[in-house]
Design a protein around this motif. Sequence first.
Motif, PDB file in Angstrom:
ATOM      1  N   TYR A   1      40.896  11.449  35.707  1.00 35.38           N
ATOM      2  CA  TYR A   1      41.110  12.242  34.090  1.00 35.38           C
ATOM      3  C   TYR A   1      39.892  12.673  34.207  1.00 35.38           C
ATOM      4  CZ  TYR A   1      43.411   8.368  31.186  1.00 35.38           C
ATOM      5  OH  TYR A   1      44.814   8.063  30.883  1.00 35.38           O
ATOM      6  N   LEU A   2      38.748  12.345  34.529  1.00 37.86           N
ATOM      7  CA  LEU A   2      37.723  13.947  34.170  1.00 37.86           C
ATOM      8  C   LEU A   2      38.343  14.904  35.879  1.00 37.86           C
ATOM      9  CD1 LEU A   2      33.997  11.550  34.605  1.00 37.86           C
ATOM     10  CD2 LEU A   2      35.346  13.380  32.993  1.00 37.86           C
ATOM     11  N   ARG A   3      38.816  14.549  36.339  1.00 38.64           N
ATOM     12  CA  ARG A   3      39.224  15.790  37.478  1.00 38.64           C
ATOM     13  C   ARG A   3      41.032  16.530  37.158  1.00 38.64           C
ATOM     14  NH1 ARG A   3      37.442  15.816  42.466  1.00 38.64           N
ATOM     15  NH2 ARG A   3      36.050  14.365  43.429  1.00 38.64           N
TER      16      ARG A   3
ATOM     17  N   PHE B   1      28.560  25.025  38.839  1.00 34.45           N
ATOM     18  CA  PHE B   1      27.718  24.490  38.330  1.00 34.45           C
ATOM     19  C   PHE B   1      27.998  24.203  36.905  1.00 34.45           C
ATOM     20  CE2 PHE B   1      24.394  25.810  42.032  1.00 34.45           C
ATOM     21  CZ  PHE B   1      25.340  24.726  43.156  1.00 34.45           C
ATOM     22  N   TYR B   2      28.618  24.747  35.807  1.00 39.23           N
ATOM     23  CA  TYR B   2      28.778  24.888  34.786  1.00 39.23           C
ATOM     24  C   TYR B   2      29.864  24.412  34.971  1.00 39.23           C
ATOM     25  CZ  TYR B   2      25.175  28.186  33.000  1.00 39.23           C
ATOM     26  OH  TYR B   2      24.458  29.174  32.525  1.00 39.23           O
ATOM     27  N   THR B   3      30.919  24.133  35.565  1.00 37.70           N
ATOM     28  CA  THR B   3      32.118  23.414  35.706  1.00 37.70           C
ATOM     29  C   THR B   3      31.681  21.888  35.190  1.00 37.70           C
ATOM     30  OG1 THR B   3      33.734  24.501  36.809  1.00 37.70           O
ATOM     31  CG2 THR B   3      34.592  22.989  36.205  1.00 37.70           C
ATOM     32  N   VAL B   4      31.178  21.627  36.679  1.00 39.61           N
ATOM     33  CA  VAL B   4      30.886  19.588  36.537  1.00 39.61           C
ATOM     34  C   VAL B   4      29.695  19.139  35.956  1.00 39.61           C
ATOM     35  CG1 VAL B   4      31.923  20.071  39.322  1.00 39.61           C
ATOM     36  CG2 VAL B   4      29.600  20.506  38.509  1.00 39.61           C
TER      37      VAL B   4
ATOM     38  N   GLN C   1      36.062  20.550  41.547  1.00 35.89           N
ATOM     39  CA  GLN C   1      36.071  19.695  42.459  1.00 35.89           C
ATOM     40  C   GLN C   1      35.217  18.867  43.887  1.00 35.89           C
ATOM     41  OE1 GLN C   1      38.966  17.807  40.732  1.00 35.89           O
ATOM     42  NE2 GLN C   1      39.546  19.845  39.090  1.00 35.89           N
ATOM     43  N   LEU C   2      35.234  19.629  44.299  1.00 45.64           N
ATOM     44  CA  LEU C   2      34.198  19.323  45.895  1.00 45.64           C
ATOM     45  C   LEU C   2      32.793  18.449  45.011  1.00 45.64           C
ATOM     46  CD1 LEU C   2      35.211  22.391  48.205  1.00 45.64           C
ATOM     47  CD2 LEU C   2      36.534  20.128  47.527  1.00 45.64           C
TER      48      LEU C   2
END
Length: 266
Positions: A81-83, A168-171, A249-250
């Motif tokens: 879901y988070l991906r 970084f902001y994405t995750v 994603q990585l």
Amino acid sequence: MTMVNSLIVVCLLTMIINTAETLSYSVRYAGVKLNKIAIALSLTGIIVLVSRTANMIQGPLTAKFVDYSNGADTSFPLGNYLRIIMLASSLGTLIAIALFPTFVGLFSRVISKLEVEGSLPKLLSSVTVEQLKNTRKYIKRPGIKLPSFRYLGIPKRFIILNIFVTGFYTVGVISSLYAGHLSPHLLATASNSSGLINGLATILLTVFIDPQLGIITHKATEHAEYRDQLGKIYVMLMFTRFLGTMLGQLVFIPAAYFISWMVQLI
């Protein structure tokens, strides 16, 4: 609301946030073309408002997935879901790239009218139905040829840093929520620890990226020949934002384990 419906809402909000934030480049470019950069920068406050309003709704809905996976259904595929939510970030960025030429024209018109009206409320009240219909003439198809961009005089480290900062902001928030899933006994602590990731991104953004972006914009306001390249430069920067969301994603899972490890040391 089912989990699938919640996911759809979160993805839509995430797309809006990333599309709005990425389209801030079109505001800057419109301001440079009109030599009214100060007015253009004031309009970015509207974009920030849209982004933060969507964030206020998105955050609790995303956290709900963690609560559900830790309680009602331990087999719930939280990671997937988070991906998907992060993929919505990537899609929102691509939408912004496609809309860039159109919004440069629209924001050019908005900036010109804002200068005449003097305030945003007056600007909004002066808009007519006929003017809204005329916005169709600003619609342009994106014509992007990335191989011809090369580096356009931009340092390679700036391009790479922009990718990493966006990643970084994405995750940041996503990984902190997943860390709460990994360490359910420290759920509240982990969920509020996105700063462990976003803090580094903020430092890189403030020290390295914002000053360089300011220099690039200033050069374009001073030199007409550089101004012609600015649109391509902004599209390249938007494309690096897209690569940054894919990088997320990585690093999503490693970042979550890092946060989980850190909160256990606190």
